[in-house]
Design a protein around this motif. Structure first.
Motif, PDB file in Angstrom:
ATOM      1  N   PHE A   1      -6.139  30.463   5.994  1.00  0.00           N
ATOM      2  CA  PHE A   1      -4.797  30.356   6.563  1.00  0.00           C
ATOM      3  C   PHE A   1      -4.838  29.937   8.027  1.00  0.00           C
ATOM      4  O   PHE A   1      -4.044  29.118   8.483  1.00  0.00           O
ATOM      5  N   ASP A   2      -5.772  30.504   8.781  1.00  0.00           N
ATOM      6  CA  ASP A   2      -5.884  30.203  10.201  1.00  0.00           C
ATOM      7  C   ASP A   2      -6.222  28.727  10.414  1.00  0.00           C
ATOM      8  O   ASP A   2      -5.590  28.022  11.211  1.00  0.00           O
ATOM      9  N   LYS A   3      -7.207  28.235   9.682  1.00  0.00           N
ATOM     10  CA  LYS A   3      -7.651  26.850   9.832  1.00  0.00           C
ATOM     11  C   LYS A   3      -6.566  25.859   9.417  1.00  0.00           C
ATOM     12  O   LYS A   3      -6.290  24.879  10.133  1.00  0.00           O
ATOM     13  N   THR A   4      -5.945  26.103   8.259  1.00  0.00           N
ATOM     14  CA  THR A   4      -4.922  25.180   7.776  1.00  0.00           C
ATOM     15  C   THR A   4      -3.708  25.164   8.698  1.00  0.00           C
ATOM     16  O   THR A   4      -3.112  24.104   8.933  1.00  0.00           O
ATOM     17  N   THR A   5      -3.340  26.319   9.241  1.00  0.00           N
ATOM     18  CA  THR A   5      -2.203  26.381  10.157  1.00  0.00           C
ATOM     19  C   THR A   5      -2.471  25.575  11.415  1.00  0.00           C
ATOM     20  O   THR A   5      -1.620  24.789  11.872  1.00  0.00           O
ATOM     21  N   ASN A   6      -3.664  25.730  11.983  1.00  0.00           N
ATOM     22  CA  ASN A   6      -4.016  24.987  13.195  1.00  0.00           C
ATOM     23  C   ASN A   6      -4.055  23.477  12.941  1.00  0.00           C
ATOM     24  O   ASN A   6      -3.639  22.678  13.788  1.00  0.00           O
ATOM     25  N   THR A   7      -4.562  23.095  11.764  1.00  0.00           N
ATOM     26  CA  THR A   7      -4.617  21.676  11.421  1.00  0.00           C
ATOM     27  C   THR A   7      -3.214  21.097  11.286  1.00  0.00           C
ATOM     28  O   THR A   7      -2.918  20.003  11.782  1.00  0.00           O
ATOM     29  N   MET A   8      -2.329  21.833  10.609  1.00  0.00           N
ATOM     30  CA  MET A   8      -0.955  21.387  10.439  1.00  0.00           C
ATOM     31  C   MET A   8      -0.256  21.236  11.790  1.00  0.00           C
ATOM     32  O   MET A   8       0.473  20.258  12.023  1.00  0.00           O
ATOM     33  N   LEU A   9      -0.469  22.177  12.686  1.00  0.00           N
ATOM     34  CA  LEU A   9       0.166  22.129  14.004  1.00  0.00           C
ATOM     35  C   LEU A   9      -0.323  20.933  14.816  1.00  0.00           C
ATOM     36  O   LEU A   9       0.416  20.377  15.636  1.00  0.00           O
ATOM     37  N   ARG A  10      -1.549  20.522  14.568  1.00  0.00           N
ATOM     38  CA  ARG A  10      -2.121  19.408  15.310  1.00  0.00           C
ATOM     39  C   ARG A  10      -1.664  18.058  14.749  1.00  0.00           C
ATOM     40  O   ARG A  10      -1.469  17.099  15.508  1.00  0.00           O
ATOM     41  N   VAL A  11      -1.462  17.988  13.442  1.00  0.00           N
ATOM     42  CA  VAL A  11      -1.233  16.698  12.795  1.00  0.00           C
ATOM     43  C   VAL A  11       0.240  16.420  12.444  1.00  0.00           C
ATOM     44  O   VAL A  11       0.747  15.312  12.660  1.00  0.00           O
ATOM     45  N   MET A  12       0.934  17.426  11.926  1.00  0.00           N
ATOM     46  CA  MET A  12       2.236  17.169  11.313  1.00  0.00           C
ATOM     47  C   MET A  12       3.359  16.803  12.281  1.00  0.00           C
ATOM     48  O   MET A  12       4.227  15.991  11.933  1.00  0.00           O
ATOM     49  N   PRO A  13       3.427  17.373  13.491  1.00  0.00           N
ATOM     50  CA  PRO A  13       4.514  16.962  14.401  1.00  0.00           C
ATOM     51  C   PRO A  13       4.537  15.456  14.651  1.00  0.00           C
ATOM     52  O   PRO A  13       5.602  14.824  14.621  1.00  0.00           O
ATOM     53  N   GLY A  14       3.366  14.863  14.879  1.00  0.00           N
ATOM     54  CA  GLY A  14       3.303  13.426  15.108  1.00  0.00           C
ATOM     55  C   GLY A  14       3.714  12.633  13.884  1.00  0.00           C
ATOM     56  O   GLY A  14       4.427  11.617  13.980  1.00  0.00           O
ATOM     57  N   ASN A  15       3.291  13.097  12.706  1.00  0.00           N
ATOM     58  CA  ASN A  15       3.640  12.401  11.474  1.00  0.00           C
ATOM     59  C   ASN A  15       5.141  12.476  11.191  1.00  0.00           C
ATOM     60  O   ASN A  15       5.743  11.507  10.725  1.00  0.00           O
ATOM     61  N   LEU A  16       5.740  13.633  11.472  1.00  0.00           N
ATOM     62  CA  LEU A  16       7.180  13.778  11.254  1.00  0.00           C
ATOM     63  C   LEU A  16       7.960  12.922  12.252  1.00  0.00           C
ATOM     64  O   LEU A  16       8.963  12.303  11.891  1.00  0.00           O
ATOM     65  N   LYS A  17       7.501  12.880  13.487  1.00  0.00           N
ATOM     66  CA  LYS A  17       8.164  12.049  14.503  1.00  0.00           C
ATOM     67  C   LYS A  17       8.141  10.575  14.091  1.00  0.00           C
ATOM     68  O   LYS A  17       9.149   9.864  14.210  1.00  0.00           O
ATOM     69  N   ASP A  18       6.999  10.134  13.586  1.00  0.00           N
ATOM     70  CA  ASP A  18       6.889   8.744  13.123  1.00  0.00           C
ATOM     71  C   ASP A  18       7.860   8.475  11.982  1.00  0.00           C
ATOM     72  O   ASP A  18       8.487   7.404  11.912  1.00  0.00           O
ATOM     73  N   LEU A  19       7.984   9.441  11.069  1.00  0.00           N
ATOM     74  CA  LEU A  19       8.888   9.280   9.928  1.00  0.00           C
ATOM     75  C   LEU A  19      10.340   9.169  10.398  1.00  0.00           C
ATOM     76  O   LEU A  19      11.086   8.288   9.939  1.00  0.00           O
ATOM     77  N   ILE A  20      10.745  10.066  11.284  1.00  0.00           N
ATOM     78  CA  ILE A  20      12.127  10.040  11.782  1.00  0.00           C
ATOM     79  C   ILE A  20      12.423   8.736  12.504  1.00  0.00           C
ATOM     80  O   ILE A  20      13.483   8.118  12.312  1.00  0.00           O
ATOM     81  N   GLU A  21      11.500   8.286  13.329  1.00  0.00           N
ATOM     82  CA  GLU A  21      11.704   7.036  14.063  1.00  0.00           C
ATOM     83  C   GLU A  21      11.789   5.847  13.111  1.00  0.00           C
ATOM     84  O   GLU A  21      12.595   4.928  13.320  1.00  0.00           O
ATOM     85  N   LYS A  22      10.979   5.865  12.063  1.00  0.00           N
ATOM     86  CA  LYS A  22      11.017   4.792  11.070  1.00  0.00           C
ATOM     87  C   LYS A  22      12.365   4.760  10.365  1.00  0.00           C
ATOM     88  O   LYS A  22      12.949   3.682  10.149  1.00  0.00           O
ATOM     89  N   ILE A  23      12.877   5.934   9.991  1.00  0.00           N
ATOM     90  CA  ILE A  23      14.182   6.015   9.325  1.00  0.00           C
ATOM     91  C   ILE A  23      15.285   5.553  10.273  1.00  0.00           C
ATOM     92  O   ILE A  23      16.172   4.779   9.897  1.00  0.00           O
ATOM     93  N   ASN A  24      15.234   6.008  11.513  1.00  0.00           N
ATOM     94  CA  ASN A  24      16.277   5.677  12.481  1.00  0.00           C
ATOM     95  C   ASN A  24      16.315   4.189  12.817  1.00  0.00           C
ATOM     96  O   ASN A  24      17.371   3.644  13.147  1.00  0.00           O
ATOM     97  N   GLN A  25      15.164   3.533  12.734  1.00  0.00           N
ATOM     98  CA  GLN A  25      15.100   2.114  13.057  1.00  0.00           C
ATOM     99  C   GLN A  25      15.477   1.220  11.885  1.00  0.00           C
ATOM    100  O   GLN A  25      15.749   0.026  12.063  1.00  0.00           O
ATOM    101  N   SER A  26      15.523   1.817  10.684  1.00  0.00           N
ATOM    102  CA  SER A  26      15.786   1.011   9.488  1.00  0.00           C
ATOM    103  C   SER A  26      17.239   0.572   9.391  1.00  0.00           C
ATOM    104  O   SER A  26      17.543  -0.518   8.910  1.00  0.00           O
TER     105      SER A  26
END
Length: 329
Positions: A79-104
């Motif tokens: 749980f500790d490892k997966t949580t830290n990995t998610m915190l490091r990776v997912m914010p950037g991926n979600l930001k990219d997704l939102i920006e892609k949708i907003n630009q479409s």
């Protein structure tokens, strides 16, 4: 021209968190509002594979997935490892997704982010991007109120910095609400202090998330626990959101439904069957598995036990000798 509302919904990637948010997303979409439902790649694959073919909600909601940075071969029970990995990776991926949708398209821009309250980074990201946000709480108002008051309990010396009660007495956050026993706190995991620390840290953030959210959506109703609801500002009880009454068949289960037990259940007296399940992430070793099996058998009552294929830690579950024959499995 008025912008069409578009809600982006993101649950915490666990079985008890996805179904109620999917139910909410369905209800929102049924009112003509565009909805994009975001899962991690692995959870999205599980949900889609388990979705009944007759589901009517496919056309209502747009399902997308983003990577959480965890490979298929990695240990997801850490749980500790997966949580830290998610915190490091997912914010950037979600930001990219939102920006892609907003630009479409100008008419498809995200106008609200609705995220599980444990997905702290999604609420914080929405704030930074200037998007209205709703924190969704899948658990009861009592636990929400307790989490909201962690800072006060810590400052008063009732809890230490790791969430442990400093005494064996009852813990109360108001005169109207029921008190908590020290060993019954939502984050209390006495045999897994590492995971407790991570979970406690996430719940410590509830105070700040409530403050920066435009709405706090509770999967409950006010009359059920009014004293707890009154302790959380901006709370909006909208529940209960039950997968079982989802008319669109979008249950959000991680595994296909197994209906082979229904004929057996129909033959049992009402209220006589014990249901046993350890969630989507809990694991046992062989000794624990044997002890649970023997304990259920010794009860002498009919039971329905959900044994996941990955319930055992790195092993295939083996029932005690003769167990299935004795209990009719």
């Amino acid at each position: 021209m008025r912008k069409q509302p578009h809600v982006l919904v993101i649950p915490y990637p666990a079985q008890g968190h996805v179904p109620p948010l999917l139910k909410l997303a369905t209800k929102i979409a049924e009112n003509g509002i565009e909805v994009t439902f975001v899962n991690t790649d692995l959870i999205a694959a599980k949900v889609m594979a388990a979705m009944p073919e007759e589901s009517e909600g496919w056309s209502l909601i747009k399902f997308v997935s983003i990577s959480n940075g965890i490979g298929q071969e990695e240990d997801r029970t850490d749980f500790d490892k997966t949580t830290n990995t998610m915190l490091r990776v997912m914010p950037g991926n979600l930001k990219d997704l939102i920006e892609k949708i907003n630009q479409s398209s100008d008419n498809e821009q995200i106008t609200c982010v609705t995220a599980d309250i444990l997905v702290v980074w999604a609420i914080e990201l929405a704030q930074k991007m200037g998007i209205p946000r709703a924190a969704f709480v899948p658990y009861g108002p009592a636990t929400l109120a307790l989490s909201f008051h962690i800072k006060k309990l810590t400052e008063a010396g009732i809890l230490d910095m790791n969430g442990n009660a400093t005494s064996d007495g009852l813990i109360s956050i108001s005169e109207e609400s029921l008190p908590w026993k020290a060993k019954e706190l939502a984050w209390s995991l006495p045999f897994n202090k590492k995971t407790q620390k991570v979970l406690f840290g996430a719940l410590c953030a509830v105070d700040q998330i409530v403050k920066i959210s435009n709405w706090v959506l509770s999967n409950s109703f006010y009359e059920l626990d009014s004293s707890s609801c009154d302790l959380v500002p901006s709370i909006l009880p909208i529940g209960p959101l039950l997968a079982s009454n989802n008319s669109r068949h979008l249950a959000g289960s991680f595994r296909p439904e197994d209906s082979t037990c229904l004929s057996w259940l129909d033959k049992q007296p009402i209220g006589s069957v014990i249901y046993v399940a350890l969630g989507s992430t809990g694991t046992l070793n062989q000794q624990q598995f044997d002890e649970l099996a023997i304990g259920l058998e010794s009860l002498g009552q009919p039971f329905l036990w959900v044994v996941r294929s990955d319930l055992m830690t790195g092993l295939v579950a083996r029932f005690p000798d003769g167990f299935e024959q004795r209990v009719g499995g």
